[in-house]
Design a protein around this motif. Structure first.
Motif, short mmCIF file in Angstrom:
data_model
loop_
_atom_site.label_atom_id
_atom_site.label_comp_id
_atom_site.label_asym_id
_atom_site.label_seq_id
_atom_site.Cartn_x
_atom_site.Cartn_y
_atom_site.Cartn_z
N ARG A 113 0.85 -1.10 -0.04
CA ARG A 113 0.04 -0.18 0.00
C ARG A 113 0.82 1.15 0.06
O ARG A 113 0.68 2.28 -0.64
CB ARG A 113 -1.07 0.02 1.37
CG ARG A 113 -1.74 1.18 1.50
CD ARG A 113 -2.74 1.41 0.01
NE ARG A 113 -3.53 2.51 0.31
CZ ARG A 113 -3.73 3.38 -0.70
NH1 ARG A 113 -3.57 3.07 -1.79
NH2 ARG A 113 -4.62 4.61 -0.47
N MET A 154 1.15 4.33 -2.78
CA MET A 154 0.91 5.79 -2.51
C MET A 154 2.13 6.61 -2.61
O MET A 154 2.25 7.85 -3.08
CB MET A 154 0.61 5.88 -0.64
CG MET A 154 -0.77 5.41 -0.63
SD MET A 154 -1.10 5.13 1.10
CE MET A 154 -1.06 7.02 1.82
N GLY A 207 -3.65 9.86 -1.34
CA GLY A 207 -4.56 9.48 -0.20
C GLY A 207 -3.49 9.34 1.05
O GLY A 207 -2.51 9.62 1.07
N ARG A 208 -4.35 9.13 2.02
CA ARG A 208 -3.70 8.88 3.45
C ARG A 208 -3.63 7.47 3.55
O ARG A 208 -4.40 6.44 3.14
CB ARG A 208 -4.67 9.58 4.43
CG ARG A 208 -4.61 10.99 4.28
CD ARG A 208 -5.38 11.58 5.43
NE ARG A 208 -5.60 13.06 5.41
CZ ARG A 208 -6.39 13.82 6.39
NH1 ARG A 208 -7.00 12.97 7.13
NH2 ARG A 208 -6.36 15.18 6.05
N ASP A 241 -3.88 4.21 5.97
CA ASP A 241 -4.87 3.67 6.96
C ASP A 241 -4.11 3.07 8.07
O ASP A 241 -3.79 1.75 7.86
CB ASP A 241 -5.78 2.65 5.99
CG ASP A 241 -6.91 2.17 6.95
OD1 ASP A 241 -7.03 2.60 8.02
OD2 ASP A 241 -7.40 1.14 6.43
N SER A 278 -14.10 2.90 5.51
CA SER A 278 -13.06 3.66 5.36
C SER A 278 -12.90 4.21 3.99
O SER A 278 -13.08 3.48 2.74
CB SER A 278 -11.70 3.06 5.67
OG SER A 278 -10.40 3.97 5.48
N ARG A 279 -12.78 5.41 3.86
CA ARG A 279 -12.89 5.98 2.49
C ARG A 279 -11.44 5.82 1.70
O ARG A 279 -11.26 5.68 0.14
CB ARG A 279 -12.81 7.64 2.45
CG ARG A 279 -14.15 8.18 2.98
CD ARG A 279 -14.24 9.62 3.18
NE ARG A 279 -13.97 10.16 1.80
CZ ARG A 279 -14.17 11.45 1.68
NH1 ARG A 279 -14.18 12.61 2.59
NH2 ARG A 279 -13.76 12.21 0.63
N GLN A 280 -10.40 5.52 2.18
CA GLN A 280 -8.81 4.95 1.88
C GLN A 280 -8.44 3.88 2.44
O GLN A 280 -7.64 4.22 3.46
CB GLN A 280 -7.97 6.46 1.70
CG GLN A 280 -8.47 7.86 1.01
CD GLN A 280 -7.67 8.79 1.29
OE1 GLN A 280 -7.09 9.05 2.06
NE2 GLN A 280 -7.64 9.62 0.18
N ASP A 290 -8.72 -2.73 -0.47
CA ASP A 290 -9.90 -2.18 -1.00
C ASP A 290 -10.56 -3.64 -1.06
O ASP A 290 -10.46 -4.27 -2.07
CB ASP A 290 -9.78 -1.53 -2.49
CG ASP A 290 -11.13 -0.91 -2.81
OD1 ASP A 290 -12.16 -1.79 -2.37
OD2 ASP A 290 -11.04 -0.10 -3.74
N SER A 341 -3.50 1.98 -9.88
CA SER A 341 -3.12 2.65 -8.64
C SER A 341 -3.18 1.53 -7.53
O SER A 341 -2.94 2.10 -6.43
CB SER A 341 -4.19 3.78 -8.39
OG SER A 341 -5.44 3.36 -8.35
N GLU A 342 -3.72 0.44 -7.77
CA GLU A 342 -3.68 -0.63 -6.79
C GLU A 342 -2.73 -1.82 -6.92
O GLU A 342 -2.87 -2.82 -6.23
CB GLU A 342 -5.20 -0.90 -6.14
CG GLU A 342 -5.93 0.29 -5.90
CD GLU A 342 -7.38 -0.17 -5.67
OE1 GLU A 342 -7.71 -1.30 -5.56
OE2 GLU A 342 -8.29 0.66 -5.54
#
Length: 492
Positions: free
Chosen positions: A78, A82, A204-205, A207, A259-261, A265, A400-401
């Protein structure tokens, strides 16, 4: 007309003369990390004496690596999405160098466990390397390159065993760790000098709650699996760890879905192709490890048992090494089959070959060449299957993932391997024969373990059969046009 940008706006790969160099360096880094996994195998019987610890405590030098790798792999995946995959790859390799140095300076249990834990934190190198390849390589190179990177896990392990045994028999055991540190330094410098940083970032941030929750759940699960034989499978500590793992995983899933981020996922993970590939990976990891448990013991048991071959650890390494070469040789074949028929077909074929290899081993185990043949067949199946898994995952997740998704897939294989070790340990401990004052696993015990391995491979084949029909190659898939913003590109 403006000049062409060196990197496409959508973050896809551009053809560069450095593509071959990137592949070689990343594969080398993967092999160096997988060498670390086999580093202490020749030392296992001597660890209690070398570390001045009991046999039960000395196993923490093995368990620490497993636990640290399980925690680090999804986290660095992750973070790589990022903040940069190359950056996290370098951090992982530095952890390997530091851990190896600590191990080389150790003469007691605690610093050795610390060093082995730091080495385990490098386990994310292979999924990070695969993700860098997706970002940097042209479409025509991606399949064979990711197959080679995946195979590096088995290649390093198979080739590292004879080298480690040779060093352990002819030099002070600390040399093993100094060698690992030196190889880690070389890999780190090569990555620093020759591998570019991907411009694809998820942003993003991070988690933190999700990372802590998943780490606690994995620690409880894998600690229970790895120490259950010592503590008792029905003991309060073991059952408590398993119960805690279930509760924490449920709470973690609730958090991740809201969670938004999220760290992982879960909606993407629940996609049919990703979910079934991860499930097949876990089952396949279970199947793969049976070979590593059975063959060394058969080779080393005394000939007087009637089925042991009476060889030393160096012979074990030499017998296992050809399987690593076979894995490397089948990597391009895996990519070729995936291009022609799709990675689903490659995964199914690999699982079938592994099942056949174990079947051969059940019938043929009375001579060294029997074991070499069986291990090579199994190695061919592993090479085929491992090369297809990243292609299946990357075709179904946004660009992106990529690192997080590949890291989760690697983690699932590690969990399968850990469960395999526990199951095989129970079988070998229950089906025994008396040999003087001690008991040894019986020949039927080895056959049962191999039958379980064959059955697990067939189960992986059945799971893979339910994967969706062939999809476009990952390099050309629509996932490349996902909303990930390359570094330096204007945001919407």
């Amino acid at each position: 007309m403006s000049q062409a940008s060196p990197r496409p706006v959508d973050g896809g790969p551009s053809v560069t003369p450095r593509a071959n160099t990137v592949v070689v360096v990343l594969a080398l880094a993967g092999i160096v990390v997988s060498l670390m996994q086999t580093l202490v195998i020749p030392l296992i019987p001597e660890l209690p004496k070398l570390l001045h610890a009991s046999a039960s405590d000395a196993t923490w030098a093995i368990t620490a690596t497993l636990l640290a790798g399980a925690v680090a792999t999804p986290t660095v995946g992750r973070l790589g999405d990022m903040y940069g995959k190359r950056r996290m790859l370098l951090v992982s390799l530095v952890m390997l160098v530091v851990g190896s140095t600590v191990g080389a300076l150790s003469s007691s249990l605690v610093p050795m466990v610390v060093g082995r834990a730091l080495q385990g934190m490098a386990s994310g190198v292979i999924p990070l390397g695969i993700s860098i390849m997706r970002d940097e390589l042209p479409a025509e190179r991606l399949g064979s390159a990711t197959a080679l990177m995946s195979a590096s896990l088995g290649v390093g392990g198979a080739l590292g065993l004879p080298a480690a045994a040779l060093l352990a028999e002819n030099a002070d055991w600390h040399v093993l760790f100094w060698t690992a540190a030196g190889l880690g330094v070389v890999a780190t410098l090569l990555v620093l000098l020759l591998v570019p940083e991907s411009r694809v970032r998820g942003g993003g941030r991070f988690d933190v709650v999700g990372a802590v929750g998943l780490s606690i759940a994995l620690l409880c699960l894998l600690l229970g699996i790895s120490k259950g034989a010592d503590w008792g499978w029905t003991g309060g500590v073991t059952l408590g760890l398993f119960a805690a793992a279930v509760v924490v995983l449920l709470a973690w899933g609730w958090w991740e879905l809201r969670s938004r981020q999220p760290l992982v996922d879960l909606r993407t993970t629940a996609r049919r192709q990703v979910l079934l590939t991860n499930l097949a990976s876990a089952v396949f990891g279970f199947a793969m490890f049976a070979m590593s448990l059975v063959l060394p013991q058969l080779l080393q048991l005394p000939k007087a048992t009637g089925y042991g071959l009476g060889h030393g650890m160096l012979a074990v390494g030499l017998v296992m090494a050809p399987s690593g070469l076979v894995m490397m040789a089948t990597a391009p074949l895996s990519a070729r089959i995936s291009r022609a028929r799709g990675p689903k077909t490659t995964l199914m074929l690999g699982a079938l070959v592994v099942a056949v290899g174990y079947g051969l081993n059940i019938a043929l185990m009375s001579a060294v060449w029997h074991l070499v043949l069986a291990s090579c067949v199994i190695g061919a199946g592993i090479g085929l299957a491992y090369g297809s898994m990243p292609a299946l995952v990357m075709a179904a997740v946004p660009v992106s993932e990529t690192a997080a998704a590949n890291s989760l897939n690697t983690l699932m294989r590690a969990i399968g391997t850990s469960i395999s070790s526990a199951v095989a340990g129970v079988v070998l401990a229950q089906l025994t024969i008396a040999y003087g004052p001690v008991t040894l696993p019986s020949q039927n015990a080895f056959r049962v373990v191999m039958a379980i391995g064959s059955g697990a491979a067939l189960l992986a084949l059945a799971v893979a059969a339910f994967l969706p029909a062939r999809r476009p190659a990952p390099a050309a898939s629509a996932a490349r046009t996902d909303a990930a913003v390359p570094v330096g590109a204007p945001s919407a």
